[in-house]
Design a protein around this motif. Structure first.
Motif, PDB file in Angstrom:
ATOM      1  N   UNK A  95      -3.882   6.802   8.168  1.00 66.51           N
ATOM      2  CA  UNK A  95      -3.070   7.246   7.029  1.00 66.51           C
ATOM      3  C   UNK A  95      -3.624   6.719   5.711  1.00 66.51           C
ATOM      4  N   UNK A  98      -7.076   8.295   4.868  1.00 67.49           N
ATOM      5  CA  UNK A  98      -6.913   9.643   4.321  1.00 67.49           C
ATOM      6  C   UNK A  98      -6.360   9.601   2.901  1.00 67.49           C
ATOM      7  N   UNK A  99      -5.383   8.764   2.691  1.00 69.73           N
ATOM      8  CA  UNK A  99      -4.814   8.620   1.340  1.00 69.73           C
ATOM      9  C   UNK A  99      -5.891   8.173   0.366  1.00 69.73           C
ATOM     10  N   UNK A 141       0.915   2.645  -6.043  1.00 68.80           N
ATOM     11  CA  UNK A 141       1.248   2.739  -4.613  1.00 68.80           C
ATOM     12  C   UNK A 141       0.605   1.580  -3.842  1.00 68.80           C
TER      13      UNK A 141
ATOM     14  N   UNK B  46      10.824   7.037  -1.571  1.00 68.09           N
ATOM     15  CA  UNK B  46       9.734   6.082  -1.350  1.00 68.09           C
ATOM     16  C   UNK B  46      10.172   4.960  -0.407  1.00 68.09           C
ATOM     17  N   UNK B  50       8.718   7.774   2.528  1.00 69.85           N
ATOM     18  CA  UNK B  50       7.267   7.643   2.347  1.00 69.85           C
ATOM     19  C   UNK B  50       6.940   6.942   1.038  1.00 69.85           C
ATOM     20  N   UNK B  51       6.405   5.733   1.151  1.00 73.49           N
ATOM     21  CA  UNK B  51       6.069   4.947  -0.041  1.00 73.49           C
ATOM     22  C   UNK B  51       5.007   5.636  -0.893  1.00 73.49           C
ATOM     23  N   UNK B  52       4.222   6.548  -0.278  1.00 75.23           N
ATOM     24  CA  UNK B  52       3.203   7.255  -1.042  1.00 75.23           C
ATOM     25  C   UNK B  52       3.817   8.357  -1.910  1.00 75.23           C
ATOM     26  N   UNK B  54       4.952  11.320  -1.071  1.00 72.30           N
ATOM     27  CA  UNK B  54       4.360  12.616  -0.753  1.00 72.30           C
ATOM     28  C   UNK B  54       5.006  13.234   0.480  1.00 72.30           C
ATOM     29  N   UNK B  66       3.139  10.093   8.040  1.00 75.19           N
ATOM     30  CA  UNK B  66       2.782  10.854   6.844  1.00 75.19           C
ATOM     31  C   UNK B  66       1.273  11.021   6.790  1.00 75.19           C
ATOM     32  N   UNK B  67       0.832  11.841   5.866  1.00 72.24           N
ATOM     33  CA  UNK B  67      -0.540  12.326   5.709  1.00 72.24           C
ATOM     34  C   UNK B  67      -0.791  13.418   6.748  1.00 72.24           C
TER      35      UNK B  67
END
Lengths: 212, 212
Positions: A95, A98-99, A141, B46, B50-52, B54, B66-67
């Protein structure tokens, strides 16, 4: 057999692969690719080394790999290191890798290139400002995630760390100031204290100094 | 238990995950995330999702991922599909997924957003032109690779296909014209003929039409 990594000092993506190899304890050597002379974008390089026209490229006997994340995964498979402790950590590592590819290193690498490796009169100010804004969101982030953590995933260094740090040790300015991001700053210091760690221009051949 | 995918129609990254679920045969449902209302960027989202900040986010019982690339990998693990036939194909799939994140979907998604989802007087012309130039290089790499191939890796659909196609079926203009890239065009047609395939706005809830 010694693993060969085709790379060049200025590339943070190559650094991710080189640092994984360096800290893994595997036997490896760096082979300089003349990116600034256009070598990665020649038809010969595309045909025989990498159709994507990019470095790094790892060669280990008959195996040839490109994309730093794939090389890191291979280093993990071969060394047993940096891949995460279980399935859940493995996914979490993926993850963040990829991020990083999507949001952090891609923008940082490009912005640094535009600000430092293009002639002054060719630097697109609007593009640079736009990406510096996006990068601030990415730094936020990462900085928030690292609050109270030593490493990005689990209790030790993983490819998540070795990916996200890719452009953050370089001396050229691109809008990232470690002092503004205390948790990123502490994490970069922590990683740089691991035995064997080297800065990009010390770990790989080639640097801006060669071209001046 | 039905897998839930938090997504929204406009997101090509969500589409990559939704299409993998759809073609895998797993039991799943889409849950709309109000991206344009700011839902993914709230502190609540967040903190709990998802803290990102997204989408997409997959929830399968206690597992939350996620991702899109991680979600695709999980779908492969669970369904046995799209991951590549052996270790070499698996690495090649990962290579294209990373390349897509770095060079194709990241630029295409951003350029499409800037050209279609920002007010006309806020669209940064220089940024758009810059990324359209970079995207041409990416389309060239993909188009050349697909010459003489049905699928990006090996003899069948993999996550490489399901990742790289993420933004290429959308109707909004962003500088990509299928007619200019015959091998990409044929591959997109081939993929769209697979039983169960749906276009983004048919597969996921939410579309620009909801906001007009």
């Amino acid at each position: 057999m010694t693993i060969k990594l085709y790379c060049f000092g200025e590339s943070g993506n190559a650094y991710k692969a080189a640092l994984a190899l360096q800290l893994s304890g595997l036997d490896w050597e760096a082979v300089k690719v003349d990116f600034f002379g256009g070598e990665t974008r020649t038809p010969e390089f595309r045909a025989s080394i990498n159709e994507m026209g990019e470095a790094p490229v790892l060669v280990d006997g008959d195996i040839k790999l490109t994309q730093s994340g794939v090389i890191q995964d291979y280093v993990s498979e071969k060394s047993g290191k940096f891949g995460g402790a279980d399935a859940s950590e493995r996914r979490e590592v993926m993850r963040w890798v990829l991020w990083d590819n999507h949001k952090l290193s891609s923008g940082a690498g490009m912005t640094r290139f535009l600000m430092n490796f293009l002639p002054e009169d060719k630097r697109p100010a609007e593009v640079i400002a736009f990406h510096q804004g996006r990068l601030k969101a990415a730094y936020t982030v990462l900085n928030d995630h690292l609050e109270g953590r030593d490493w990005i995933v689990g209790g030790g260094i993983t490819n998540a760390d070795l990916s996200c740090c890719g452009y953050l040790y370089y001396p050229e300015p691109f809008g990232f100031d470690r002092a503004e991001w205390p948790h990123i700053d502490a994490w970069l210091t922590r990683l740089s204290q691991v035995p064997g760690w080297k800065a990009p221009y010390d770990l790989m051949p080639g640097s801006p100094a060669d071209r001046t």
